[in-house]
Design a protein around this motif. Structure first.
Motif, PDB file in Angstrom:
ATOM      1  N   ASP A 139      -4.062  -5.386  -3.377  1.00 44.10           N
ATOM      2  CA  ASP A 139      -4.515  -4.401  -4.363  1.00 44.10           C
ATOM      3  C   ASP A 139      -3.726  -3.099  -4.268  1.00 44.10           C
ATOM      4  O   ASP A 139      -3.843  -2.241  -5.138  1.00 44.10           O
ATOM      5  N   TRP A 140      -2.968  -2.927  -3.200  1.00 42.43           N
ATOM      6  CA  TRP A 140      -2.116  -1.749  -3.024  1.00 42.43           C
ATOM      7  C   TRP A 140      -0.937  -1.853  -3.986  1.00 42.43           C
ATOM      8  O   TRP A 140      -0.423  -2.936  -4.237  1.00 42.43           O
ATOM      9  N   ARG A 141      -0.467  -0.730  -4.491  1.00 38.39           N
ATOM     10  CA  ARG A 141       0.691  -0.720  -5.378  1.00 38.39           C
ATOM     11  C   ARG A 141       1.759   0.217  -4.815  1.00 38.39           C
ATOM     12  O   ARG A 141       1.502   1.394  -4.596  1.00 38.39           O
ATOM     13  N   HIS A 200       5.325   2.156  -5.393  1.00 38.78           N
ATOM     14  CA  HIS A 200       6.109   2.718  -6.497  1.00 38.78           C
ATOM     15  C   HIS A 200       7.541   2.250  -6.314  1.00 38.78           C
ATOM     16  O   HIS A 200       8.225   2.656  -5.369  1.00 38.78           O
ATOM     17  N   ALA A 227       5.014  -0.867 -10.614  1.00 39.54           N
ATOM     18  CA  ALA A 227       4.118  -0.940  -9.463  1.00 39.54           C
ATOM     19  C   ALA A 227       4.240  -2.331  -8.850  1.00 39.54           C
ATOM     20  O   ALA A 227       3.951  -3.330  -9.505  1.00 39.54           O
ATOM     21  N   TYR A 228       4.693  -2.393  -7.597  1.00 37.81           N
ATOM     22  CA  TYR A 228       4.862  -3.646  -6.870  1.00 37.81           C
ATOM     23  C   TYR A 228       3.587  -3.914  -6.077  1.00 37.81           C
ATOM     24  O   TYR A 228       3.165  -3.086  -5.255  1.00 37.81           O
ATOM     25  N   ALA A 229       2.970  -5.048  -6.321  1.00 36.49           N
ATOM     26  CA  ALA A 229       1.681  -5.360  -5.703  1.00 36.49           C
ATOM     27  C   ALA A 229       1.831  -5.891  -4.289  1.00 36.49           C
ATOM     28  O   ALA A 229       2.556  -6.845  -4.046  1.00 36.49           O
TER      29      ALA A 229
END
Length: 179
Positions: free
Chosen positions: A164-166, A168, A159-161
């Motif tokens: 707070d959004w991740r 894929h 998960a790439y930050a």
């Protein structure tokens, strides 16, 4: 006649790289792939990733390699490499990672990404001591196809930050090639 030059990045490229990194991220992921990043996540991410001070500091880091593609003396694409930081159990910081390969929308389809990738891969082979690594968004099939053509295979996911959004992401790896 349009003149295209691939060259190592210089400290005075920092403003252009900062602008291009931010613009290309928005063109690619926000506009192109329509990822609905919340503004409270996107703006701090863009500042942290592509702010002028961050870009200048990264350009000055001797552990990183940076190259630009210029068309008529304007920076339209760049690649950057450095110590691997991908979260994979076999990954080590002494191994090399392609950090970014960004081409402005206006310069896509001209082969600049492929030329920059070739230069970056040479650096990775000379500066890493094991497999070479790339992180790529799971939905970016065009980039995945390009990297596969150079021998990269999927080795994991993470998960790439972006705040707070991740996102894929896929972790790609290839075994080292002779320099």
């Amino acid at each position: 006649m349009t003149q295209t030059v691939i060259r190592p990045a210089r400290p005075d490229d920092a403003p252009a790289l900062s602008r291009l990194g931010r613009a290309t991220f928005i063109e690619t992921f926000v506009e192109g792939f329509a990822i609905p990043y919340p503004p409270q996540d996107l703006e701090p991410f863009l500042q942290a990733a592509f702010g002028l001070e961050t870009t200048a500091a990264r350009l000055a880091d001797p552990a990183e390699g940076w190259w630009v593609a210029e068309m008529d003396e304007a920076v339209v694409a760049f690649a950057t490499t450095g110590p691997n930081a991908l979260p994979h159990p076999d990954a080590r910081p002494t191994q090399a990672e392609l950090k970014r390969l960004y081409v402005a929308k206006s310069a896509q389809g001209l082969g600049l990404g492929t030329k920059l990738l070739a230069v970056a891969l040479e650096w990775m082979a000379a500066n890493g001591d094991g497999p070479e690594w790339i992180g790529v968004w799971s939905g970016n099939l065009k980039a995945q196809k390009l990297y596969a053509a150079y021998g990269f295979e999927k080795a994991g996911e993470y998960a790439y930050a972006v705040g707070d959004w991740r996102d894929h992401e896929f972790i790609l790896r290839r075994e080292p090639r002779p320099v």
